[in-house]
Design an enzyme around this catalytic site. Structure first.
Site, PDB file in Angstrom:
ATOM      1  N   ASP A 154     -26.140  39.697  38.494  1.00 48.47           N
ATOM      2  CA  ASP A 154     -26.519  40.508  37.340  1.00 48.47           C
ATOM      3  C   ASP A 154     -27.477  39.719  36.430  1.00 48.47           C
ATOM      4  O   ASP A 154     -27.114  38.666  35.902  1.00 48.47           O
ATOM      5  CB  ASP A 154     -25.219  40.869  36.599  1.00 48.47           C
ATOM      6  CG  ASP A 154     -25.407  41.959  35.587  1.00 48.47           C
ATOM      7  OD1 ASP A 154     -26.545  42.328  35.298  1.00 48.47           O
ATOM      8  OD2 ASP A 154     -24.375  42.436  35.059  1.00 48.47           O
ATOM      9  N   GLY A 204     -32.860  48.306  37.466  1.00 51.37           N
ATOM     10  CA  GLY A 204     -33.973  49.107  37.987  1.00 51.37           C
ATOM     11  C   GLY A 204     -35.345  48.673  37.501  1.00 51.37           C
ATOM     12  O   GLY A 204     -36.326  49.380  37.734  1.00 51.37           O
ATOM     13  N   ASP A 225     -26.461  50.886  32.604  1.00 57.35           N
ATOM     14  CA  ASP A 225     -25.044  51.120  32.907  1.00 57.35           C
ATOM     15  C   ASP A 225     -24.613  52.576  32.775  1.00 57.35           C
ATOM     16  O   ASP A 225     -25.036  53.295  31.869  1.00 57.35           O
ATOM     17  CB  ASP A 225     -24.174  50.286  31.970  1.00 57.35           C
ATOM     18  CG  ASP A 225     -24.256  48.808  32.282  1.00 57.35           C
ATOM     19  OD1 ASP A 225     -25.135  48.401  33.068  1.00 57.35           O
ATOM     20  OD2 ASP A 225     -23.433  48.055  31.737  1.00 57.35           O
TER      21      ASP A 225
END
Ligand code: GLA
Length: 404
Positions: A154, A204, A225
Site C-alpha cells: 500500500d 488507481g 477506499d
C-alpha cells in the site's frame, strides 16, 4: 473512510498528480498465481486497527465452519497494524497483538487456508506502522519464512516521503519512483522462491492496469477506499468502465474489498454489491466480522452460482451495456458461450408502478433466453420487452447457459 491522517495528507498532496507518464501497454506474461480473482477475507473493513491474532484465528475458523472455504474463500489476510519495531539488524517484529506470526500462519494453513499480510513501500503504512522502505528483501524473506501467501503493498507514506521529496514538481518522475518501488518488492518476493500473490494498492493513480501486470502485480486497486455505503460502492462501480480489457487470469482490477454485511447496507444492497463484484471479475475478499455473520449475509457470500460468475475461467470482466433512467443492465461473457446478465435498480426512488422493459437486442441476444435467476435459484426466461420490477438498489442476476 478509515484511512489515517497520514494518508489523508498524502491523498491531498497527490490530488494534483496527473497521469503524466504514458506507459505503453506491456505484454502480459502468463502468471501462475491468481488464475481466477483471489477469494478470502481481509481484516481491515471491519476490524481496522483492532485486528489481533485471536481475531484472525477466529476468522479462519469461521471460514471453515460457515462453508466459506468450501465455497472458494481461501486467503485470510491481515491488513495494516500488525507491525512492531525493527531490531538492530533491521528485522521487523510484530506488535503485541501478534505474538507469533509463524504460529498464526501455521494455524491458518492447518485449516487448509492461506494467509496474507500487508506493508507499504514507504517508511510507514497508512496507519503509521512500520513500512518496508529500505528493507524490502529482508521483509520479503521474513514473509516467506513465516509462510505468507499474499502481500498487499500500500503506497501510503511513499508519496510524501519519497515521491515528493525526491522529485518535487515532477509528476512523471514521481510515478517512475512508484513503479520502481513496486518492481523492487516484486523481485524481492520472487527471490524468496515462495509463491506470493502480489496485490498493489495505490488507489488507481497513473493507470496501474496498464503497467501493474508487467511488473508482477496479480491485482491492483483501481480507486480510493470503499466504505459500507451504497453511494461509495456505486461510485467505485462507475469508475470501472473502460478497464475491462486489462483483467484476465493472473491479473485483476481490484475495486476494493467487500463490504457485504458491514455498515447499514440493506440486503438488496449487499446482493447488488456482491453481484457487481462478480460481474467485474473482482477479488472477493469479505470484510465483515465472520463470528457475528447473519445467516442472510452468509447466504449472499456463499451463493455458489454468483461465485461461479466471479470465478469463471475465461476471466473476462463484465460491462455496463446500457442504462435506462435509473436501471442499468450489465453483462459478463462466460466460458462455454454462457452469459451473466444483471439488471440493477440504482435509483433510490423508482417504484414498481413503472416497470423497466428489458431490451435483449442491446445485449446482443435474439429471442427468449432460458436462464437461472441466481438469487432466487429459480428457472427464468428473459424475453424482449419484458417488464422487470426491482426494489430500489436491488438486482436481478441471471445466468444464461446457451445465450443466443
Ligand atoms: C489504505 C488502503 C486500505 C487499508 C488502509 C490501512 O487506506 O487503501 O485498504 O489497507 O490503508 O491503513
Amino acid at each position: 473512510m478509515r484511512i489515517s491522517a497520514l494518508l489523508s495528507v498524502a491523498v491531498l498532496a497527490c490530488a494534483t498528480l496527473t497521469a503524466a507518464t504514458q506507459t505503453p501497454a506491456a505484454p502480459q506474461a502468463p502468471q501462475a498465481a491468481a488464475q481466477t480473482p483471489p477469494m478470502g477475507w481481509n481484516s481491515w473493513n471491519y476490524f481496522a486497527d483492532k485486528v489481533d491474532d485471536k481475531g484472525v484465528r477466529a476468522a479462519a475458523d469461521q471460514m471453515v465452519s460457515t462453508g466459506m472455504k468450501d465455497a472458494g474463500y481461501i486467503y485470510v489476510n491481515i491488513d495494516d497494524t500488525w507491525q512492531g519495531e525493527r531490531d538492530a539488524s533491521g528485522v521487523l517484529h510484530t506488535n503485541s497483538r501478534f505474538p507469533d506470526m509463524k504460529a498464526l500462519a501455521d494455524y491458518v494453513h492447518s485449516k487448509g487456508l492461506k494467509i496474507g499480510i500487508y506493508s507499504s513501500p514507504g517508511p510507514k503504512t497508512c496507519a503509521g506502522y512500520e513500512g518496508s522502505l529500505g528493507h524490502e528483501e529482508q521483509d520479503a524473506k521474513l514473509y516467506a519464512e513465516w509462510g505468507i501467501d499474499y502481500l498487499k503493498y500500500d503506497l501510503c507514506s511513499f508519496i510524501p516521503e519519497v515521491m515528493e521529496k525526491q522529485a518535487p514538481n515532477d509528476k512523471a518522475a514521481q510515478m517512475r519512483l512508484m513503479t520502481a518501488a513496486y518492481t523492487k518488492m516484486d523481485k524481492a518476493l520472487k527471490a524468496t522462491g515462495r509463491p506470493i500473490v502480489y496485490s498493489l494498492c495505490q488507489y488507481g493513480w497513473d493507470s496501474p492496469w496498464e503497467w501493474a501486470p508487467a511488473l508482477g502485480g496479480n491485482l491492483w486497486r483501481t480507486t480510493g477506499d470503499i466504505d459500507p455505503t451504497w453511494d461509495r460502492m456505486y461510485a467505485i462501480v462507475s469508475q470501472q468502465e473502460g478497464l475491462e480489457a486489462y483483467a484476465g487470469p493472473g491479473h485483476w482490477n481490484d475495486p476494493d474489498m467487500l463490504e457485504v454485511g458491514n455498515g447499514k447496507l440493506t440486503l438488496a444492497e449487499n446482493r447488488t454489491h456482491f453481484s457487481l463484484w462478480a460481474l467485474l471479475a473482482a477479488p472477493l475478499l469479505a470484510g465483515n466480522d465472520l463470528t457475528a455473520m447473519k445467516p442472510e449475509v452468509k447466504a449472499i457470500l456463499t451463493n455458489r452460482d454468483v461465485i461461479a460468475i466471479d470465478q469463471d475461467r475465461l476471466g473476462k470482466q463484465g460491462s455496463r451495456i446500457y442504462s435506462d433512467g435509473e436501471v442499468e443492465v450489465w453483462t459478463r461473457h462466460l466460458a462455454g458461450g454462457a452469459l451473466a446478465v444483471a439488471v440493477v435498480n440504482v435509483g433510490s426512488d423508482r417504484y414498481s408502478t413503472h416497470p423497466f422493459h428489458l431490451n435483449l437486442a442491446k445485449l446482443g441476444l435474439h429471442g427468449a433466453q432460458a436462464g437461472k435467476d441466481l438469487w432466487s435459484g429459480k428457472a427464468v426466461t428473459l424475453t424482449d420487452g419484458q417488464p422487470i420490477e426491482l426494489p430500489s438498489h436491488d438486482v436481478l442476476l441471471v445466468r444464461i447457459d446457451a445465450a443466443k
